[in-house]
Design an enzyme around this catalytic site. Structure first.
Site, short mmCIF file in Angstrom:
data_model
loop_
_atom_site.label_atom_id
_atom_site.label_comp_id
_atom_site.label_asym_id
_atom_site.label_seq_id
_atom_site.Cartn_x
_atom_site.Cartn_y
_atom_site.Cartn_z
N ARG A 167 0.82 -1.20 0.00
CA ARG A 167 0.00 0.00 0.00
C ARG A 167 0.86 1.25 0.00
O ARG A 167 0.58 2.22 -0.72
CB ARG A 167 -0.93 0.01 1.21
CG ARG A 167 -1.87 1.21 1.22
CD ARG A 167 -2.77 1.22 2.43
NE ARG A 167 -2.06 1.44 3.67
CZ ARG A 167 -2.63 1.69 4.84
NH1 ARG A 167 -3.95 1.71 4.92
NH2 ARG A 167 -1.93 1.87 5.93
N TYR B 137 -6.26 9.56 0.31
CA TYR B 137 -6.50 8.16 0.02
C TYR B 137 -7.52 7.61 1.00
O TYR B 137 -7.69 8.13 2.10
CB TYR B 137 -5.19 7.34 0.06
CG TYR B 137 -4.91 6.65 1.37
CD1 TYR B 137 -5.38 5.36 1.61
CD2 TYR B 137 -4.15 7.27 2.36
CE1 TYR B 137 -5.12 4.72 2.81
CE2 TYR B 137 -3.88 6.64 3.55
CZ TYR B 137 -4.37 5.36 3.77
OH TYR B 137 -4.11 4.74 4.96
N PHE C 190 3.54 2.53 6.32
CA PHE C 190 3.80 3.77 5.57
C PHE C 190 3.11 4.97 6.22
O PHE C 190 3.73 6.02 6.42
CB PHE C 190 3.31 3.58 4.13
CG PHE C 190 3.39 4.81 3.28
CD1 PHE C 190 4.53 5.11 2.56
CD2 PHE C 190 2.31 5.67 3.18
CE1 PHE C 190 4.61 6.24 1.77
CE2 PHE C 190 2.36 6.81 2.39
CZ PHE C 190 3.51 7.09 1.69
N ASP C 191 1.83 4.82 6.58
CA ASP C 191 1.08 5.92 7.19
C ASP C 191 1.72 6.40 8.48
O ASP C 191 1.93 7.59 8.70
CB ASP C 191 -0.35 5.48 7.52
CG ASP C 191 -1.09 4.91 6.34
OD1 ASP C 191 -0.51 4.06 5.65
OD2 ASP C 191 -2.24 5.30 6.13
N THR C 192 2.04 5.43 9.35
CA THR C 192 2.60 5.77 10.65
C THR C 192 3.93 6.49 10.51
O THR C 192 4.18 7.51 11.16
CB THR C 192 2.78 4.50 11.50
OG1 THR C 192 1.52 3.85 11.66
CG2 THR C 192 3.35 4.83 12.86
#
Length: 460
Positions: free
Chosen positions: A95, A113, A205-207
């Site tokens: 992702r 997103y 990735f988000d964190t």
């Protein structure tokens, strides 16, 4: 009213400029892997919502993560049928990899997103991106863990989510409430600088992006969301949790060692009142004073332990000198990194030399106090010696802070505004003027544009 940026930094936050005709203001990315069943209803529902409620041109980009079913065909059909839909194919899963690729190539000034299951109520989308359009914030995230959020999900997922966020708060000092909610947005100018520093290509990735943004002083806007758990979710909870913990360890180690080049991100996007020169208000004084007090308290304890140990083998003056010398080196190093935020090895020897001069002043104060005590009584008690040394050290501490702030670690940011630290995380070059040049002359507010008035299929 915006404040002019220093040379080498990006422009301050402002309301996004008017975009050329045909350019979407918002690009919503939907990462998918083998979602042939849910993709079409998701995209059509999202498109209908945006077409009905969103006042600016938009694009929906389907980011296919190497799907092996008919997901690519469904995506192409949707792109052919709906002008505001584009598709992007990646041959590798991940992702984070998909978001990095699409966001890096997008021409929209606001990037977002969401998960394909649309667990998050779409009414939160406009509140999510509005602070980015207005220039108030750099990133925005949906949160399922605020008091006003309304969430329906199982106990296991609830416990895992809250435990994960507690881990982030305890280990990485994260202050945002929900790192894993699949509902986020970022300004393109911020993404161009931030994404090259994010190493993870999967669910972490988000964190990682949020932690780096927060540590760099960027503004993260949180939106409470209504969220209903998808019972058919294909996310592998155990593997995802394990990968996330590995990511926490990697990022925590990088932050602890100072190997992340966060200097290039330190508040470059906003007119931060803390960066203004205001008469009689020294910059960063409160934060530096707090850090110095914490380091000083630990150094004093360390000094007293050393003095007590050395006193067993030698006289008071020698024990005091040795304890001060060792603790002074440690104190200078700690204040250099923690209190005054100096990273890297540049100037470290000079700072230690100047710290030793400050140490000499402290030695004169404490030694003079001991000499005065010994003159007053021939055999002072050990507790009396410690009391005199504590008082002398308090006086020396005040003087040490003033000398550190004004002489050893003066604020030289105005002389060198474009400082950057090299790092293994520096995976892609970026020239700050690229964004500044493209937006320098456009300052008018966006005018509402209906999405059907533009053709957003030209995805670059």
């Amino acid at each position: 009213m915006r404040t002019d940026s220093s040379p080498g930094t990006l422009p301050a936050r402002e309301h996004l400029p008017a975009a050329p005709a045909g350019t979407p203001v918002l690009d919503v990315v939907i990462p998918v892997y083998n979602e042939e069943k849910d993709l079409q209803p998701c995209v059509r529902r999202l498109h209908e919502h945006l077409d009905r409620t969103f006042p600016y041109a938009f694009r929906i980009t389907i980011a296919d993560n190497a799907s092996t079913d008919t997901t690519p065909q469904v995506a192409r059909q949707l792109a052919a049928q709906i002008p505001e839909v584009a598709t992007f194919r990646l041959e590798q899963k991940g992702r984070g990899r998909a978001l990095r690729a699409v966001w890096s190539a997008s021409d929209a000034p606001v990037l977002a997103y969401m998960d394909v299951d649309l667990s998050t109520d779409l009414n939160a989308l406009l509140p999510l991106v509005a602070p980015l359009i207005s220039g108030h914030s750099d990133l925005a995230i949906g949160s399922r863990l605020t008091r006003s959020s309304r969430v329906v999900r199982g106990t296991k997922r609830e416990v895992i989510s809250r435990a994960y966020n507690l881990i982030l708060r305890g280990s990485l000092q994260a202050r945002f409430s929900d790192a894993q909610c699949g509902f986020k947005a970022i300004r393109r100018d911020v993404a161009q600088v931030l994404l090259p520093l994010v190493e993870d290509t999967g669910w972490f990735f988000d964190t990682e992006m949020l932690v780096l943004a927060e540590r760099a002083g960027l503004r993260i806007h949180e939106v409470p969301v209504d969220w209903v758990d998808d019972p058919d979710s294909t996310v592998h909870i155990v593997k995802t949790a394990t990968d996330d913990l590995k990511g926490v360890w990697r990022v925590g180690r990088a932050l602890a060692t100072g190997s992340l080049p966060l200097d290039r991100l330190a508040r470059p996007f906003g007119d931060d009142p803390r960066d203004r020169d205001i008469e009689d208000v020294p910059k960063g004084l409160a934060r530096q004073l707090l850090g110095f007090c914490v380091v000083g308290a630990l150094s004093t304890l360390f000094y007293l332990l050393l003095y007590s140990g050395f006193r067993v083998f030698t006289g008071s003056q020698t024990a005091n000198a040795l304890a001060l010398l060792v603790s002074a080196v440690a104190n200078t190093a700690a204040n250099r990194r923690l209190t005054f935020g100096v990273r890297g090895r540049g100037g470290a020897v000079r700072h230690q030399a100047q710290g030793l001069v400050v140490f000499g002043i402290g030695l004169a104060l404490t030694s003079g106090s001991l000499a005065a005590l010994n003159a007053a009584t021939s055999e002072p008690a050990h507790s009396t010696e410690l009391a005199v040394l504590i008082a002398a050290n308090l006086a020396a501490t005040v003087l040490r802070f003033l000398l550190f702030r004004a002489w050893v670690f003066p604020d030289r940011r105005e002389d060198d505004p474009a400082r950057a630290v090299s790092s293994s995380y520096d995976t892609a070059p970026f020239r700050a003027g690229d964004v500044a040049d493209s937006w320098r002359d456009a300052t008018v507010q966006l005018l509402p544009v209906r999405p059907h008035d533009t053709d957003a299929r030209d995805f670059r």
